[in-house]
Design an enzyme around this catalytic site. Structure first.
Site, PDB file in Angstrom:
ATOM      1  N   HIS A   1       1.812   4.764  -3.065  1.00  0.00           N
ATOM      2  CA  HIS A   1       1.832   5.958  -2.479  1.00  0.00           C
ATOM      3  C   HIS A   1       3.027   6.767  -2.645  1.00  0.00           C
ATOM      4  O   HIS A   1       3.509   7.806  -3.887  1.00  0.00           O
ATOM      5  CB  HIS A   1       2.037   6.132  -1.411  1.00  0.00           C
ATOM      6  CG  HIS A   1       0.255   6.541  -0.680  1.00  0.00           C
ATOM      7  ND1 HIS A   1      -1.214   6.793  -1.694  1.00  0.00           N
ATOM      8  CD2 HIS A   1       0.115   5.462   0.288  1.00  0.00           C
ATOM      9  CE1 HIS A   1      -2.079   6.437  -0.842  1.00  0.00           C
ATOM     10  NE2 HIS A   1      -1.108   5.567   0.134  1.00  0.00           N
TER      11      HIS A   1
ATOM     12  N   HIS B   1       0.837  -1.584  -0.301  1.00  0.00           N
ATOM     13  CA  HIS B   1       0.085   0.233   0.059  1.00  0.00           C
ATOM     14  C   HIS B   1       0.818   1.250  -0.324  1.00  0.00           C
ATOM     15  O   HIS B   1       0.593   2.353  -0.670  1.00  0.00           O
ATOM     16  CB  HIS B   1      -0.944   0.479   1.097  1.00  0.00           C
ATOM     17  CG  HIS B   1      -1.933   1.254   1.242  1.00  0.00           C
ATOM     18  ND1 HIS B   1      -2.683   1.481   0.589  1.00  0.00           N
ATOM     19  CD2 HIS B   1      -1.533   2.346   1.730  1.00  0.00           C
ATOM     20  CE1 HIS B   1      -3.534   1.838   0.670  1.00  0.00           C
ATOM     21  NE2 HIS B   1      -2.842   3.491   1.863  1.00  0.00           N
ATOM     22  N   GLU B   2       2.338   1.328   0.896  1.00  0.00           N
ATOM     23  CA  GLU B   2       2.893   2.068   0.917  1.00  0.00           C
ATOM     24  C   GLU B   2       3.730   2.581  -0.049  1.00  0.00           C
ATOM     25  O   GLU B   2       3.850   3.370  -0.795  1.00  0.00           O
ATOM     26  CB  GLU B   2       3.063   2.382   2.458  1.00  0.00           C
ATOM     27  CG  GLU B   2       2.561   2.590   3.164  1.00  0.00           C
ATOM     28  CD  GLU B   2       1.366   3.823   4.198  1.00  0.00           C
ATOM     29  OE1 GLU B   2       2.373   5.026   3.264  1.00  0.00           O
ATOM     30  OE2 GLU B   2       0.713   3.642   4.052  1.00  0.00           O
TER      31      GLU B   2
END
Length: 359
Positions: free
Chosen positions: A22, A18-19
């Site tokens: 980003h 997920h990170e």
């Protein structure tokens, strides 16, 4: 101990992916990433490479990417505006925000692709093993050995798909089955009865009943590289659809809030799944990744979906919200997230007190 280790590994992978979404998007948009952290709270270990500090923090149930010029209170100290998140165009900020959940959808596609390609599919045959007496199926002339090919024009690959289709409907006026009987392909119409049962979400309700049982024959299907990819996308779409339906039913009260689980529930499920083998654990990780992606897209402040709502408002207004308004929104969001976290932890504790044991 196994439960804790497996749960941390699964959650750690999902947070990292997920990170990373980003992080990659921020780099592509020219935004400086100050910190990439797995976990929250005090730093346990870390190193700095380039302009980014990579760290592992004390509390593993989360993670974050700290962007330069991201928070309103840091704007007065921003020197390099071309590298600051706040000074990027709205679509660029939205792309950075949505890339986290997007990564959580890409991961399960890749995992299911691998699983379908390497291990294939194990499906419950659509052959009828038993036709119940005086049932709609018997009245329509169905017989043991008939193989169900389609239901209402939708191809069914397993008996589970047929059951899932019926359980997803509260009422079905008529069912058109395409069946294979020997070398013949026939179409049979029948009107299901409505009986008390459980829907796809486990809620007691009334569901359509046609009166057939499976042969319990398991069919192993192998899939080529391209076919496996298509099946993976279909699988992720199906999971996403069911999850959104479940969220809607939670909102309307059709699905009790007690069905939600937190980290303890995830840990138990991860431990139980790991005992079944590596492939089932990958499948569980993929399922959890889809859920994480969807949750982060919910329009709640502090979640990625909340940020997207704010960016949409800014795009309509053609100017950013005031710092005071943004601070208020995120305070409300923080309160909501804490309240939801307490609620799911409460559900976990109730399950433990009721005799639910961890492996």
């Amino acid at each position: 101990m196994l439960t804790v280790i497996i749960a941390l590994l699964v959650i750690g992978v999902l947070i990292f992916v997920h990170e990373l979404g980003h992080f990659i998007a921020a780099k592509l948009m020219g935004v400086k990433v100050e910190v990439f952290s797995l976990g929250f709270g005090p730093k346990i270990l870390g190193f700095k490479k380039g302009e980014t500090e990579y760290r592992v923090s004390a509390f593993p149930l989360g993670g974050y990417v700290k962007l330069y010029g991201e928070h309103p209170e840091t704007l007065p100290s921003v020197v390099e505006k071309d590298k600051a998140f706040a000074f990027k165009k709205t679509w660029q900020k939205a792309f950075i925000v949505v890339s986290g959940p997007l990564a959580n959808f890409i991961l399960p596609v890749l995992l299911f692709w691998f699983l379908f390609w390497v291990s294939g599919s194990y499906l419950l045959s659509t052959k009828i093993g038993e036709v119940l007496p005086d049932s709609p199926a018997e009245k329509a002339g169905l017989a043991p050995g008939d193989e169900i090919i389609e239901v209402n024009g939708k191809r069914v690959k397993s008996f589970d798909e047929l059951v899932l289709y019926l359980k997803s409907k509260e009422t079905v006026n008529e069912v058109l089955l395409k069946i294979k009987r020997g070398s013949q392909v026939l179409e049979v119409k029948l009107v299901p009865e409505t009986k008390e049962g459980y829907n796809v979400f486990g809620k007691k309700t009334h569901v359509p009943f046609i009166g057939v049982k499976s042969t319990q024959e398991i069919v192993h299907q192998k899939h080529g590289f391209i076919e496996a990819f298509k099946l993976a996308i279909e699988k992720v779409i199906d999971i996403t659809t069911l999850t959104f339906i479940a969220l809607f039913k939670l909102f309307t009260g059709d699905l009790p809030f007690s069905t939600l689980g937190g980290p303890i529930t995830i840990g138990k499920m991860a431990g139980d799944t790991a005992k079944l083998g590596f492939y089932p654990l990958l499948s569980f990780t993929a399922l959890l990744s889809v859920n994480l992606g969807i949750i982060n897209l919910l329009p709640l402040p502090m979640l990625d979906g909340g940020h997207l709502v704010i960016f949409s408002i800014e795009a309509i207004r053609r100017k950013p919200l005031s710092l005071k308004t943004q601070e208020l929104i995120f305070k409300i969001g923080f309160f909501i997230i804490i309240a939801l976290s307490i609620a799911v932890f409460y559900n976990d504790i109730l399950k433990l007190l009721s005799g639910w044991k961890l492996p």
